[in-house]
Design an enzyme around this catalytic site. Structure first.
Site: not given
Ligand code: PA5
Length: 429
Positions: A285, A306, A420
């Site tokens: 961010e 793995h 948003k």
């Protein structure tokens, strides 16, 4: 050992010492801009000195409120998203014993409001019906949808369970202005802690945002702040040649400019997985803007050896790796000789499981480095609150330096608004 040991030998096939030295002036300037408050986003650099400035009164109050919460409840529900919960979650995961949600005093913590899954919220509400709980709602803006929605449901349940007394079980951590959560707290009489204006979410773990949930779990916030203070004093003053904070920031920028655009934080200890999530948010961010920035990825080894291990060893060569390790982990699991040796493990007899892990770490680093993945190693002593404070501050300061070296403002997050905007339009807000 020192509180933090930084080893960058694993990048030297890809980055020369001369290139690292050439970053000295730029890194020092970036650090100076953070300290002097002269860089981009300088209205959000309150965290730089916060561990030194936090008042004894604030710490005492945090501990008192935590004590009270533990007295009246068996569970703390922390409602928050992003920087409002990841620091506390990372710390608590790092300190807590494995295979037990409960501390020795029969107290647990659950985190809500960090997703919009109906099933998750419904499950939590069902669970909380039969648990005695208190709530810490954490939102600096006070208006983030995910925590607000979760709190609306939890509050309804609390009123059902506790009647008007419910308000005594709510603690709000928010801004003391421009926050509707603060307005609600005033109206309903919730206890409040305030987040300083000049500290953004992902840099807030040393404020009440992180400290209250940590204290509620019975962990020593004084020790944690002591770690942060020492880290702050060390990394603000050490010369470049001895300063891992500036060096880490410089090396990741040099690698980025050589097209190593993905950084993996890898650890062999599951206690560091959520620390990685906190780090991922901090760096992602802070740096991912203006179409720039290293993509932070968190892997937990040997589990991920793995799965993504194949890619790391052999996929696109645009990855570098930062290993974090507890050097002084206190365990005692000696491997015994077995007469039958059916599992063929007698070659390990007399060794300890920690020894096996240490060799796995060494072997993995060597394999990745020779396979084209530059790697750094950060070693800290243990999983104590002190170490958390030291390490978290190290990454925060280095992130600020790294962001400035990259040429971005590490303290805004305008990109987060895009989803948003669409979501609110669709919800007809
Ligand atoms: O780092 C940040 O600023 C963000 O991740 C915020 O912490 C997150 O969006 C939550 O915001 P708020 O605390 O205002 O609810």
């Amino acid at each position: 050992m020192k509180d933090l040991v930084f080893n960058y030998n694993g990048v030297l096939d890809y980055v020369s010492k001369k290139e690292i030295a050439a970053y000295e002036d730029k890194a020092k300037q970036a650090l100076k801009d953070l300290i002097d408050n002269t860089g981009a986003g300088n209205d959000f650099t309150g965290w730089v000195n916060y561990p030194l400035e936090i008042q004894e009164k604030e710490l005492q109050e945090i501990n008192e409120v935590a004590k009270n919460i533990r007295k009246q409840s068996h569970c703390l529900v922390v409602i928050g998203i992003g920087g409002s919960y990841l620091g506390a979650k990372a710390a608590i995961e790092m300190f807590s014993p494995y295979f037990s949600n409960l501390t020795k005093n029969n107290f647990e913590i659950i985190f809500l409001g960090n997703n919009i899954s109906a099933g998750y919220l419904e499950g939590a509400l069902k669970y909380l019906k039969n648990v005695d709980f208190s709530v810490n709602v954490i939102s600096k803006s006070g208006k983030t949808l995910e925590p607000a929605l979760a709190f609306r449901f939890v509050k309804e349940l609390m009123i059902e369970k506790y009647g008007a007394e419910y308000a005594k079980r709510v603690v709000v951590t928010t801004s003391n202005h421009h926050s509707i959560l603060h307005e609600e707290a005033l109206k309903e009489g919730y206890k409040e802690f305030f987040i300083p204006d000049n500290i953004g979410g992902r840099y807030s773990v040393f404020t009440a945002v992180g400290l209250l949930p940590i204290a509620c779990m019975g962990y020593d916030v004084y020790d944690l702040i002591r770690g942060a203070i020492n880290s702050c004093q060390d990394f603000k003053t050490l010369p470049y040649q001895e300063n891992p904070c500036m060096q880490y920031a410089a090396i990741r920028n040099i690698l980025y400019n050589k097209k190593y655009t993905n950084e993996i934080m890898a650890s062999f200890d599951p206690k560091l997985t959520y620390f990685g999530e906190w780090w991922k948010q901090l760096y992602g961010e802070s740096e991912g803007k203006d179409h720039k920035g290293v993509l932070p990825i968190v892997l937990s080894y040997s589990t991920d050896l793995h799965s993504l291990g194949q890619y790391v060893q052999d996929g696109m060569r645009n990855i570098f790796e930062t290993f974090v390790d507890f050097a002084h982990e206190k365990t005692a699991l000696p491997i015994k000789e077995n007469n039958e040796d059916l599992d063929g493990l007698n070659y390990l007899a007399g060794k300890d499981v920690k020894f096996v892990k240490d060799q796995a770490l060494k072997g993995t680093m060597e394999a990745h480095i020779s396979g084209g993945v530059p790697a750094m190693l950060i070693q800290v002593k243990d999983n104590s609150p002190y170490t958390f404070g030291y390490l978290a501050y190290f990454f925060m300061l280095s992130c600020g330096i790294s962001g400035y070296l990259l040429g971005v403002n590490p303290f805004n997050q305008e990109g987060v608004e895009a989803y948003k905007k669409n979501m609110y339009a669709l919800l007809k807000k």
